[in-house]
Write a protein that holds these residues in place. Structure first.
Motif, short mmCIF file in Angstrom:
data_model
loop_
_atom_site.label_atom_id
_atom_site.label_comp_id
_atom_site.label_asym_id
_atom_site.label_seq_id
_atom_site.Cartn_x
_atom_site.Cartn_y
_atom_site.Cartn_z
N LYS A 127 3.07 -1.40 -1.38
CA LYS A 127 3.84 -0.14 -1.42
C LYS A 127 3.78 0.48 -2.82
O LYS A 127 3.59 1.69 -2.96
CB LYS A 127 5.30 -0.40 -1.03
CG LYS A 127 6.12 0.86 -0.95
CD LYS A 127 7.50 0.61 -0.42
CE LYS A 127 8.25 1.92 -0.30
NZ LYS A 127 9.57 1.72 0.27
N VAL A 130 0.34 2.07 -3.34
CA VAL A 130 0.24 3.34 -2.60
C VAL A 130 0.95 4.45 -3.38
O VAL A 130 0.43 5.55 -3.54
CB VAL A 130 0.81 3.20 -1.17
CG1 VAL A 130 1.00 4.56 -0.50
CG2 VAL A 130 -0.09 2.29 -0.32
N HIS A 138 -4.15 6.47 2.60
CA HIS A 138 -4.36 5.06 2.31
C HIS A 138 -4.60 4.28 3.60
O HIS A 138 -4.21 4.72 4.68
CB HIS A 138 -3.17 4.47 1.54
CG HIS A 138 -1.92 4.37 2.35
ND1 HIS A 138 -1.03 5.42 2.45
CD2 HIS A 138 -1.42 3.38 3.12
CE1 HIS A 138 -0.03 5.07 3.24
NE2 HIS A 138 -0.23 3.83 3.66
N ILE A 155 4.44 -6.75 4.70
CA ILE A 155 3.90 -5.39 4.74
C ILE A 155 4.71 -4.52 5.70
O ILE A 155 5.11 -3.40 5.36
CB ILE A 155 2.41 -5.40 5.15
CG1 ILE A 155 1.57 -6.12 4.09
CG2 ILE A 155 1.88 -3.99 5.37
CD1 ILE A 155 0.16 -6.47 4.54
N GLU A 158 8.03 -3.20 4.50
CA GLU A 158 8.00 -2.04 3.61
C GLU A 158 7.67 -0.75 4.35
O GLU A 158 7.46 0.29 3.74
CB GLU A 158 6.97 -2.27 2.49
CG GLU A 158 7.31 -3.41 1.56
CD GLU A 158 8.57 -3.17 0.74
OE1 GLU A 158 8.90 -2.00 0.45
OE2 GLU A 158 9.23 -4.17 0.39
N LEU A 160 4.96 -0.13 6.13
CA LEU A 160 3.54 0.21 6.04
C LEU A 160 2.78 -0.31 7.25
O LEU A 160 3.02 -1.43 7.72
CB LEU A 160 2.93 -0.41 4.77
CG LEU A 160 3.51 0.08 3.46
CD1 LEU A 160 3.09 -0.84 2.31
CD2 LEU A 160 3.07 1.51 3.17
#
Length: 196
Positions: A127, A130, A138, A155, A158, A160
């Protein structure tokens, strides 16, 4: 510009945090023909981009550059300097999970990050990458190794999204790079980052 180099960045910031950023990235960038110079006051430097001091500096620098960047965050300043005069188009992040998770990130065609972290820490690191790299888009690719579950949870935690990358070819067909990486897990992460 220095003959034959792809990019020369003149770093005029002298604060300790920004100098630490430059020092930590020096080897990775120089392997890719990107040089960061710390010019002496009064010396004449021609470069591709200049990272300006945060405040006006009483010392005179004689720097010629077609682009300049200024950002209070030294990491963001570095990534802006690498992408100048615009932003990176795509940030591709590869994670090779195992006892530790290896992370590699490419901003367009520049390898901008190599690191090993605990798999539970992958999400916050991805994160951060990014956010600080600031690419227009991304993509996160996660290999299916031993630490997959913990990395995937980190992941997802977060917010994402990620793609599961098949790892069978990471050893047989590793990415070719100017950056010489001896660690097979980091090399696998570099290869996973470029997974379609």
């Amino acid at each position: 510009m220095v003959g034959g180099l792809a990019r020369v960045i003149a770093w005029l910031r002298g604060d300790p945090e920004s100098l630490s950023v430059v020092k930590s990235m020096k080897g990775l960038l120089e392997a890719q023909d990107i040089v960061i110079v710390l010019p002496d006051p009064g010396s004449k430097v021609r470069c591709d981009v200049v990272v300006e001091p945060l405040e006006s500096v009483p010392v005179e620098f004689n720097v010629e550059a077609p682009a300049s960047v200024r950002d209070p965050d030294p990491w963001r300043a570095l990534f802006k300097a690498l992408s100048a005069p615009g932003a990176f188009k795509t940030l591709r992040i590869g994670i090779d999970p195992g006892a530790m998770c290896s992370i590699a990130a490419y901003a367009d065609n520049i390898l901008v990050w190599l690191e090993k972290v605990e798999c539970r820490e992958v999400g916050p690191r991805v994160k951060w990458l990014v956010e600080v790299v600031g690419a227009e888009s991304h993509k996160v690719n996660l290999g299916g190794g031993a630490g997959f579950g913990e990395a995937a949870s980190s992941i997802s935690g977060e917010g994402l999204a990620f793609t599961i990358a098949l790892e069978s070819w990471t050893t047989s067909r590793p990415v070719q790079s100017k950056v010489k990486v001896k660690d097979s897990d980091l090399l696998a992460a570099m290869t996973i980052a470029l997974y379609r």
